[in-house]
Design a protein around this motif. Structure first.
Motif, short mmCIF file in Angstrom:
data_model
loop_
_atom_site.label_atom_id
_atom_site.label_comp_id
_atom_site.label_asym_id
_atom_site.label_seq_id
_atom_site.Cartn_x
_atom_site.Cartn_y
_atom_site.Cartn_z
N PRO A 228 0.84 -1.21 0.00
CA PRO A 228 0.00 0.00 0.00
C PRO A 228 0.87 1.25 0.00
O PRO A 228 2.05 1.18 0.38
CB PRO A 228 -0.80 -0.15 1.30
N PRO A 229 0.33 2.40 -0.42
CA PRO A 229 1.12 3.63 -0.36
C PRO A 229 1.61 3.89 1.05
O PRO A 229 0.84 3.80 2.01
CB PRO A 229 0.12 4.71 -0.82
N MET A 230 2.89 4.17 1.20
CA MET A 230 3.46 4.36 2.52
C MET A 230 2.92 5.65 3.15
O MET A 230 2.81 6.69 2.49
CB MET A 230 4.98 4.42 2.46
N PRO A 231 2.57 5.59 4.46
CA PRO A 231 1.99 6.77 5.11
C PRO A 231 3.04 7.85 5.35
O PRO A 231 4.25 7.62 5.26
CB PRO A 231 1.47 6.20 6.43
N ASP A 232 2.55 9.04 5.67
CA ASP A 232 3.43 10.17 5.96
C ASP A 232 3.61 10.27 7.48
O ASP A 232 2.82 10.91 8.17
CB ASP A 232 2.83 11.47 5.42
N GLY A 233 4.63 9.61 8.01
CA GLY A 233 4.90 9.68 9.44
C GLY A 233 4.08 8.68 10.23
O GLY A 233 3.93 7.53 9.85
N GLY A 234 3.54 9.13 11.37
CA GLY A 234 2.81 8.26 12.27
C GLY A 234 3.73 7.70 13.34
O GLY A 234 4.95 7.66 13.19
N SER A 235 3.12 7.24 14.44
CA SER A 235 3.92 6.72 15.56
C SER A 235 4.76 5.53 15.15
O SER A 235 5.92 5.41 15.52
CB SER A 235 2.99 6.33 16.72
N ILE A 236 4.15 4.63 14.37
CA ILE A 236 4.91 3.46 13.94
C ILE A 236 6.05 3.88 13.02
O ILE A 236 7.18 3.41 13.15
CB ILE A 236 3.97 2.46 13.22
N GLY A 237 5.77 4.78 12.08
CA GLY A 237 6.81 5.25 11.17
C GLY A 237 7.93 5.96 11.91
O GLY A 237 9.12 5.75 11.60
N ARG A 238 7.58 6.79 12.91
CA ARG A 238 8.61 7.49 13.68
C ARG A 238 9.44 6.51 14.51
O ARG A 238 10.65 6.67 14.66
CB ARG A 238 7.97 8.55 14.58
N ALA A 239 8.78 5.47 15.02
CA ALA A 239 9.53 4.47 15.79
C ALA A 239 10.53 3.75 14.89
O ALA A 239 11.67 3.49 15.29
CB ALA A 239 8.56 3.48 16.42
N ILE A 240 10.11 3.44 13.68
CA ILE A 240 11.01 2.77 12.74
C ILE A 240 12.18 3.68 12.37
O ILE A 240 13.33 3.25 12.32
CB ILE A 240 10.24 2.33 11.49
#
Length: 623
Positions: free
Chosen positions: A130-142
């Motif tokens: 799927p299109p990758m999201p812009d940020g988010g808690s999971i994205g920031r953790a990664i």
């Protein structure tokens, strides 16, 4: 005193019960006013990194636990001005902490997506995501974990990571789609999944099921360090994919850095290679007949090269061992190379996976593009203590299979058969002008009777020791098309033995009586010979016999004529002659002298390859 304490206790219990009742009664009001109204959408957006839109009216359920029921929920990228949903769910059930809700906080304990549609796109790596999201808690953790790994940390520091609780995520009756020619096309249907990931630093697991191309599949995956894996570090990983056509499992470790790699034990099993290829959408020739396939190996490699070490392979019940190397060159076509050794090997089904000529009796239009040769480059060395090619037994086999840039070659460089030695090869060269096939066979010092029985040539086949050579070339993609257009040569020589399938006395008697008769009527016998020789040219699928002669003392049996492959007809002239040797010259020295007139019986051979008939010819013929 005691009664006073009892009265006070009763009042305290009553007040606590009243507070609890008021709290429960207030939950729907508090939740609906302080959480549901935009707060859950905001929290879901903060957690996922997507823009979350809730079109339907939310509903709060208190019993048996606090749930927010949302309808018509869309998740889209913040950067997408058109707000095309990457995920759309008809219904989302969010489990909430009751105490957190009373404090005005949102704490998810579980998320359930009912009938979601997930849109994926093909990435540069070939995966559909799927299109990758812009940020988010999971994205920031990664991203935080990735920075730590790149800085040299063995694994991310839990204290530096977000402590958001993720909980479990469940999907029911979902589907995954992608755009094909501007329209949404389903990839997976009936998707059911459950992912457990309590927090960024906790282990994670996934269990999923779906329907792909009409088959139910089940997927299980787990890792003790999901964040480290997502950040590009090395982490333990196990997964399995199970379906009726095939099962695949892996247990080991993996890394998802710039150059992803895996190391561990892999197993693959399928009851039918054909079924796997058809299920995955790869066209296969009808002659391809490899049945059960299984592979168990130590797997090491990255996105450019995979090594299968200590591989245990079984092809159609033929177990073997070896080492394989799978690489990806320019153009994205994989190359498989290596060596495999078998105790026993059935070459027919194996070769049929790479060439349609493995089954000449199949009158089909199968072509080389419908075999595995159309899917990958190949360079395999095969050996077997015992092997079979159809009904031909072989021992001490050494063979190679090579496929590259439109060229497909199968060679038996050495094998013992029929008391002698066999070398053979099949070659396909696909050019812009068409496919050219070449077939070569050299059988040396073989027993003619055994050779004839194996290849179905029991009629008029010399039984002595001999050598057979066949060279054929022709355009075409199937056995029939190649043979109907082939050019080449066929030759054979045999020593003392016999011609099988001919009662000479009965043949001469029937031929002298006149009228035609089936060769089968005089086939119960054999004729002793001193030797035999055969030479023929092949042009456009027509075999032209230049010399076919068997000798017995001063007598000979000969044939000439044509045998077209198309129609399998016969147009041959033959004769049986008995010629005395020339007389010796005076002085004891031999001298050239005219041969005396031969006694000769002539005949015509017509009909078909499988049902020839004989018709007498009057008058003298060639000697």
């Amino acid at each position: 005193m005691t009664s006073s304490w009892i009265r006070r206790g009763s009042w305290a219990l009553g007040i606590a019960a009243a507070v609890a009742a008021l709290g429960v009664a207030a939950l729907p009001y508090v939740a609906s006013n302080r959480i549901v109204r935009d707060r859950i959408a905001w929290e879901m957006s903060r957690w996922t990194g997507y823009r979350v839109t809730i079109s339907g009216s939310p509903r709060i359920e208190v019993w048996p636990q606090l749930n927010a029921v949302l309808t018509q929920v869309s998740l889209s990228k913040w950067s997408d001005a058109e707000r095309q949903p990457a995920i759309y769910a008809e219904r989302v059930e969010v489990g909430l902490s009751a105490m957190a809700a009373l404090r005005g906080e949102v704490r998810f304990s579980s998320t359930r997506l009912i009938r979601p549609t997930i849109k994926v796109e093909r990435t540069a790596s070939g995966l559909y995501l799927p299109p990758m999201p812009d940020g988010g808690s999971i994205g920031r953790a990664i991203e935080t974990a990735r920075a730590m790994v790149e800085a040299g940390a063995a694994e991310p520091d839990p204290a530096a990571l977000p402590r958001d609780a993720i909980g479990s995520v469940e999907i029911r009756d979902g589907r995954i789609v992608t755009k094909v020619n501007g329209k949404d096309t389903e990839i997976l249907t009936g998707v059911g999944a459950r992912a457990n990931w309590a927090a960024p630093g906790a282990p994670a697991s996934l269990s999923a099921s779906a329907i792909w191309r009409g088959e139910n599949i089940a997927i299980d995956a787990a890792t003790q360090k999901p964040l480290l894996l997502a950040a590009g570090g090395t982490a333990p990983l196990s997964f399995s994919v199970k379906a009726a056509p095939a099962n695949l499992s892996f247990e080991g470790k993996a890394g998802l850095a710039a150059n992803p790699f895996v190391e561990g034990d892999v197993k693959f099993q399928s009851p039918s290679l054909r079924r796997v290829m058809e299920w995955t959408g790869m066209r296969m020739a009808n002659s391809t007949s490899i049945s059960a396939v299984s592979i168990s190996s130590r797997l090491l490699g990255d996105a450019e090269r995979m090594k299968f070490e200590n591989a245990q392979i079984a092809l159609g019940g033929n177990p073997g061992t070896g080492a394989l190397d799978l690489g990806y060159g320019e153009g994205g076509r994989p190359t498989l190379s290596g060596t495999l050794a078998f105790d026993t090997l059935d070459l027919g089904p194996f070769v049929s996976a790479f060439t349609p000529l493995a089954n000449p009796s199949a009158l089909s239009a199968d072509d080389i593009d419908a075999t595995l040769a159309g899917l990958l480059n190949l360079d395999l060395r095969l050996s077997a203590v015992k092997a079979t090619a159809g009904n031909i037994p072989l021992t001490a086999l050494a063979a190679t299979i090579q496929v590259k840039d439109g060229l497909s070659v199968f060679d038996v460089s050495d094998a013992a058969a029929f008391g002698g030695n066999i070398q053979t090869g099949i070659r396909f060269d696909r050019t812009p002008g068409g496919t050219l096939a070449e077939i070569r066979l050299l059988a040396s010092d073989i027993n003619g009777a055994a050779f004839g029985s194996a290849v179905g040539m029991t009629r008029l086949m010399p039984t002595g020791k001999g050598t057979v050579s066949v060279i054929l070339k022709g355009p075409g993609k199937s056995w029939n098309s190649v043979m109907e257009n082939a050019d080449g040569s066929i030759s054979a020589t045999f020593g003392p033995g016999a011609l099988s399938g001919l009662d000479l006395a009965a043949f001469l008697k029937r031929n002298s009586e006149g009228g035609f008769f089936p060769l089968d009527d005089v086939a119960n016998g054999s004729v002793p010979i001193d030797g035999a020789e055969f030479k023929a040219s092949v042009a456009k699928g027509v075999v032209r016999i230049e010399k076919a002669q068997a000798n017995q003392g001063a007598s000979r049996l000969w044939l000439t004529g044509i045998m077209p492959y198309a129609g399998r007809g016969l147009a041959l002239t033959g004769g049986i002659s008995n010629q005395q040797p020339p007389a010796a010259a005076s002085g004891g020295e031999s001298a050239e002298a005219p041969a005396p007139a031969a006694r000769q019986t002539q005949f015509f051979v017509g009909g078909s390859w499988t049902a020839p008939f004989i018709s007498p010819i009057a008058g003298p013929g060639p000697n």
